[in-house]
Design an enzyme around this catalytic site. Sequence first.
Site, PDB file in Angstrom:
ATOM      1  N   LYS A  47      -8.024  19.347 -51.406  1.00 30.49           N
ATOM      2  CA  LYS A  47      -8.005  19.583 -49.959  1.00 30.49           C
ATOM      3  C   LYS A  47      -6.699  19.280 -49.263  1.00 30.49           C
ATOM      4  CE  LYS A  47     -11.561  18.916 -47.398  1.00 30.49           C
ATOM      5  NZ  LYS A  47     -12.451  17.994 -46.706  1.00 30.49           N
ATOM      6  N   HIS A  53     -15.755  37.277 -30.440  1.00 31.22           N
ATOM      7  CA  HIS A  53     -16.911  36.577 -31.029  1.00 31.22           C
ATOM      8  C   HIS A  53     -16.568  36.017 -32.409  1.00 31.22           C
ATOM      9  CE1 HIS A  53     -19.372  38.775 -28.000  1.00 31.22           C
ATOM     10  NE2 HIS A  53     -18.502  39.738 -28.270  1.00 31.22           N
ATOM     11  N   SER A  61      -7.612  14.602 -49.101  1.00 27.26           N
ATOM     12  CA  SER A  61      -8.858  13.844 -49.054  1.00 27.26           C
ATOM     13  C   SER A  61      -8.797  12.754 -50.118  1.00 27.26           C
ATOM     14  CB  SER A  61     -10.019  14.802 -49.327  1.00 27.26           C
ATOM     15  OG  SER A  61     -11.068  14.114 -49.960  1.00 27.26           O
ATOM     16  N   LYS A  99      -4.362   3.778 -12.327  1.00 23.99           N
ATOM     17  CA  LYS A  99      -3.221   3.801 -13.252  1.00 23.99           C
ATOM     18  C   LYS A  99      -3.583   3.970 -14.724  1.00 23.99           C
ATOM     19  CE  LYS A  99      -0.881   1.415  -9.766  1.00 23.99           C
ATOM     20  NZ  LYS A  99      -2.202   1.373  -9.062  1.00 23.99           N
ATOM     21  N   ASN A 105       0.812  -1.223   0.000  1.00 21.62           N
ATOM     22  CA  ASN A 105       0.000   0.000   0.000  1.00 21.62           C
ATOM     23  C   ASN A 105       0.844   1.271   0.000  1.00 21.62           C
ATOM     24  OD1 ASN A 105      -2.015  -1.838   0.113  1.00 21.62           O
ATOM     25  ND2 ASN A 105      -2.719  -1.341   2.187  1.00 21.62           N
TER      26      ASN A 105
HETATM   27  N1  ARG Z   1      -1.704  -3.551  -7.369  1.00 19.68           N
HETATM   28  C1  ARG Z   1      -2.095  -2.748  -6.261  1.00 19.68           C
HETATM   29  C2  ARG Z   1      -2.393  -1.328  -6.767  1.00 19.68           C
HETATM   30  O1  ARG Z   1      -2.035  -1.018  -7.846  1.00 19.68           O
HETATM   31  C3  ARG Z   1      -1.013  -2.702  -5.246  1.00 19.68           C
HETATM   32  C4  ARG Z   1      -1.476  -2.588  -3.844  1.00 19.68           C
HETATM   33  C5  ARG Z   1      -2.167  -3.801  -3.418  1.00 19.68           C
HETATM   34  N2  ARG Z   1      -2.503  -3.734  -2.030  1.00 19.68           N
HETATM   35  C6  ARG Z   1      -3.424  -4.548  -1.492  1.00 19.68           C
HETATM   36  N3  ARG Z   1      -3.663  -4.373  -0.253  1.00 19.68           N
HETATM   37  N4  ARG Z   1      -4.051  -5.440  -2.220  1.00 19.68           N
HETATM   38  O2  ARG Z   1      -3.000  -0.567  -6.094  1.00 19.68           O
END
Ligand code: ARG
Length: 452
Positions: free
Chosen positions: A270, A143, A264, A312, A97
């Site tokens: 074009k 405008h 085009s 991500k 984490n």
């Molecule tokens: N793959 C997880 C993420 O991208 C990593 C953390 C996972 N932690 C957990 N307690 N399952 O967030």
Amino acid sequence: MNKVDFEQFIGSFSFDGRLAQADITGSIAHVQMLVKTRIIKSGEGKKIISGLQSILRDLKKGKNLPKEEDIHYAVEKELIRRIGQLGGKMHTARSRNDQVAMDLRLYLRKETDNCINLIEEFQRILIKKAEENINVIMPGFTHLQPAQPVLVSHHLMAYAWMMQRDKERFYDCRKRMNISPLGSAALAGTSFKIDRHYTARLLGFDGVCENSLDGVSDRDFAVEFTFCVSMLALHLTRFCEEIILWMNPEFAYIKIADKFTSGSSIMPQKRNPDCAEVIRGKSGRIFGDLTALLTIIKALPLTYNRDLQEDKPPVFDACDNIKMCMEVMNEMAAGMKFVKENTLKSMEKGFIAATEIADYLARRGVPFREAHGVVKQIVLYCVKNSKTLNELTLHEYNKFYPKLYPAFKTDIYKYIDLKNIVEMKTSYGATSRRSVEKQINSMKNLLNRKGK
Ligand code: ARG
């Protein structure tokens, strides 16, 4: 239909591989700290670190890690494969984490710097174009109607100042991003006597998160980063829109290199402004990325929740796309050529000097509101008789304001001369050549000061 691969579904390995380098860099610092605080022995630390470095080297050579739930597990398992069970000590006093929060901060810090560099490059290009076109006059619009003549340089510098704000926004976002969550562990911190400030220093962070719960659950930096990207993308769309208009044969203000356009398939005449259109279009997905992030984090209770893993794809998508857009924009803008004759020609029809005539009367003591009405009549007269403001005789001018005779003298023609109109706009930040040169200089000074 294929069955869902459960492991893949709950994992992030398919999209978090790009964090590998940040992950290993972070792990090396963590292990150095474990040695320093005597949580592990120095010989153990050395073996772990050289194992991590060998993984990093292989990754750089393009060798991929075997599939795991996520990149953190993949690195740890690979380490254990290489150096044996000792590799398992790396994860002492840490959790995935705090690890993933740290990885993402490190990764985005680099991307922030990339964005800042790309913005600076664009600013320099805009300055160069502004200098090249310091004498070129074009209609300024409100405008999207021709309003008053301005220097092309002034118009271009407006974008350079937008970029300045974008850059400042990235610098500001970087401050809050550059704080280390490492050592927050799973959520509560740890009973090991770790030194969080030490890892933070090793990794170039400016400080540490003050609260471990906040440390593992905070993704504000990712949202802020994606907002900065969105704002930048938004600004690019405004410039693209102008490029698209200016390339239209009705305007024909600019020429850009063929490679940024396409023909085009059926209409041979074009040249389509594809690159500008694609940049404009990509803003849509970038704003979508921001919305996705906000929505993923919304209403999540403290602390880490697996939902956060979904942060991500959008943040990476925003990174990749803004970099492509900026690179294309920089190349396209660097080769942009203004067609002076066309910007001038387009001002012949638009009564672009009308405001000057009103100002002229106002300077002679006529209340501006009244002067405005008089000039409106003059313009209507011109339209009716197919004349330009330059073609009206003094006699014709003076018919419109008999209250003050002669309201108009021969100098009126000087006041409606385009070059002169621009040169008279000498207020701070205005469009006269001197004022624009001043802006250019201030921006050059800013660009020479790092971190601004
Ligand atoms: N793959 C997880 C993420 O991208 C990593 C953390 C996972 N932690 C957990 N307690 N399952 O967030």
